[in-house]
Design a protein around this motif. Structure first.
Motif, PDB file in Angstrom:
ATOM      1  N   GLU A   1       0.840  -1.204   0.000  1.00 19.25           N
ATOM      2  CA  GLU A   1       0.000   0.000   0.000  1.00 19.25           C
ATOM      3  C   GLU A   1       0.873   1.251   0.000  1.00 19.25           C
ATOM      4  O   GLU A   1       1.886   1.323   0.682  1.00 19.25           O
ATOM      5  CB  GLU A   1      -0.902  -0.003   1.234  1.00 19.25           C
ATOM      6  N   THR A   2       0.479   2.262  -0.784  1.00 16.83           N
ATOM      7  CA  THR A   2       1.265   3.501  -0.857  1.00 16.83           C
ATOM      8  C   THR A   2       0.482   4.734  -0.401  1.00 16.83           C
ATOM      9  O   THR A   2       1.080   5.786  -0.185  1.00 16.83           O
ATOM     10  CB  THR A   2       1.772   3.734  -2.295  1.00 16.83           C
ATOM     11  N   ASP A   3      -0.824   4.597  -0.242  1.00 16.77           N
ATOM     12  CA  ASP A   3      -1.627   5.717   0.231  1.00 16.77           C
ATOM     13  C   ASP A   3      -1.525   5.815   1.754  1.00 16.77           C
ATOM     14  O   ASP A   3      -1.802   4.841   2.466  1.00 16.77           O
ATOM     15  CB  ASP A   3      -3.090   5.515  -0.175  1.00 16.77           C
ATOM     16  N   LYS A   4      -1.134   6.969   2.258  1.00 20.03           N
ATOM     17  CA  LYS A   4      -0.882   7.106   3.692  1.00 20.03           C
ATOM     18  C   LYS A   4      -2.137   6.860   4.527  1.00 20.03           C
ATOM     19  O   LYS A   4      -2.079   6.240   5.594  1.00 20.03           O
ATOM     20  CB  LYS A   4      -0.286   8.479   4.000  1.00 20.03           C
ATOM     21  N   GLY A   5      -3.278   7.360   4.079  1.00 17.03           N
ATOM     22  CA  GLY A   5      -4.509   7.133   4.826  1.00 17.03           C
ATOM     23  C   GLY A   5      -4.830   5.662   4.942  1.00 17.03           C
ATOM     24  O   GLY A   5      -5.207   5.175   6.016  1.00 17.03           O
ATOM     25  N   SER A   6      -4.663   4.943   3.849  1.00 17.19           N
ATOM     26  CA  SER A   6      -4.922   3.493   3.861  1.00 17.19           C
ATOM     27  C   SER A   6      -3.893   2.762   4.711  1.00 17.19           C
ATOM     28  O   SER A   6      -4.217   1.783   5.398  1.00 17.19           O
ATOM     29  CB  SER A   6      -4.909   2.947   2.431  1.00 17.19           C
ATOM     30  N   GLN A   7      -2.655   3.240   4.690  1.00 18.98           N
ATOM     31  CA  GLN A   7      -1.614   2.628   5.516  1.00 18.98           C
ATOM     32  C   GLN A   7      -1.951   2.761   7.001  1.00 18.98           C
ATOM     33  O   GLN A   7      -1.810   1.809   7.764  1.00 18.98           O
ATOM     34  CB  GLN A   7      -0.260   3.288   5.217  1.00 18.98           C
TER      35      GLN A   7
ATOM     36  N   GLU B   1      -4.903   3.073   8.286  1.00 23.76           N
ATOM     37  CA  GLU B   1      -6.040   2.201   8.569  1.00 23.76           C
ATOM     38  C   GLU B   1      -5.581   0.756   8.782  1.00 23.76           C
ATOM     39  O   GLU B   1      -6.070   0.064   9.680  1.00 23.76           O
ATOM     40  CB  GLU B   1      -7.047   2.271   7.421  1.00 23.76           C
TER      41      GLU B   1
ATOM     42  N   SER C   1       7.456   4.744   0.928  1.00 25.58           N
ATOM     43  CA  SER C   1       6.039   5.099   1.106  1.00 25.58           C
ATOM     44  C   SER C   1       5.638   5.522   2.517  1.00 25.58           C
ATOM     45  O   SER C   1       4.590   6.143   2.697  1.00 25.58           O
ATOM     46  CB  SER C   1       5.154   3.919   0.690  1.00 25.58           C
TER      47      SER C   1
ATOM     48  N   TYR D   1       3.684  14.560   9.723  1.00 25.08           N
ATOM     49  CA  TYR D   1       2.495  13.759   9.469  1.00 25.08           C
ATOM     50  C   TYR D   1       2.377  12.611  10.481  1.00 25.08           C
ATOM     51  O   TYR D   1       1.304  12.367  11.046  1.00 25.08           O
ATOM     52  CB  TYR D   1       2.543  13.183   8.055  1.00 25.08           C
TER      53      TYR D   1
END
Length: 219
Positions: free
Chosen positions: A14-20, A22, A59, A193
């Protein structure tokens, strides 16, 4: 264990921070609600306060992670915090703590830091990572001392060699159906972040009414 392994593999790609974040929260939730650290048949640790630490160079470069070699490619094994610089082999006796490594690859670091836990069927939980580390050391070394000797530390380090300590909870002592509440991690203030990300999970919130807030939060 399959759920944790599946989440770990999802996180690695996974590369999307929000998804990471979660996925990291899901890993923390799994630890809080269904797993234990089994040091011995009569010494079982049931986490109730956990923080996630994940470092992927491309990421998720969270600089609060120690990035010690024992925090990667050692799924299910323990990591005891080292003295600075973190690449030393000296376990931190005072102010230290214990992680469970969930990384199964050399490409990323991933551990869950156990801040507070219940031990066996004891009435009172152990609040704070240093106190929890002390209890582990007392059991492994069969001592009760103000400071660990070099010999004691070597005995504790042997636990890091085992790959059978992370298991499904037996004789669950945490309240059934406990809901994990997430917030930012304690003492993480070196980046932007990641210091704000809700990567700390805690259960047994009802205890807040019965004990000092700072003690319950493991400070």
């Amino acid at each position: 264990m399959d759920k944790i392994k599946t989440l770990t593999r999802q996180l690695a790609t996974e590369t999307d921070k929000g998804s990471q974040v979660e996925i990291l929260q899901q890993l923390v939730g799994e630890m809080l609600q269904g797993y234990m650290i089994k040091i011995a048949p009569h010494f079982r640790i049931y986490p109730i306060e956990v923080e996630a630490y994940y470092y992927h160079l491309e990421s998720f470069p969270d600089t609060s992670v120690h990035t010690h070699e024992l925090q990667k490619s050692r799924f299910g094994q323990l990591y005891f915090h080292r003295q600075k610089p973190f690449d030393t082999d000296v376990i931190l006796d005072e102010g230290g703590g214990m992680d469970v490594c969930l990384s199964d690859s050399d490409s990323f670091f991933l551990t869950l830091f156990i801040r507070s836990a219940r031990i066996n069927h004891e009435v009172d939980a152990v609040y704070g990572p240093e106190k929890l580390l002390r209890r582990v050391a007392e059991y492994v070394c069969s001592i009760k001392a103000d400071k660990l000797t070099p010999q004691d530390i070597q005995k504790v380090k042997k636990l890091e060699l085992r790959d059978d300590v992370l298991v499904r909870a037996e004789k669950e002592v945490r309240p059934k159906g406990s809901i994990a509440i997430y917030s930012s991690r304690i003492g993480v203030d070196t980046n932007k972040y990641y210091e704000k990300a809700s990567l700390r999970g805690i259960i047994e919130i009802d205890n807040l009414e019965r004990r000092p807030l700072s003690q319950h939060l493991g400070k």
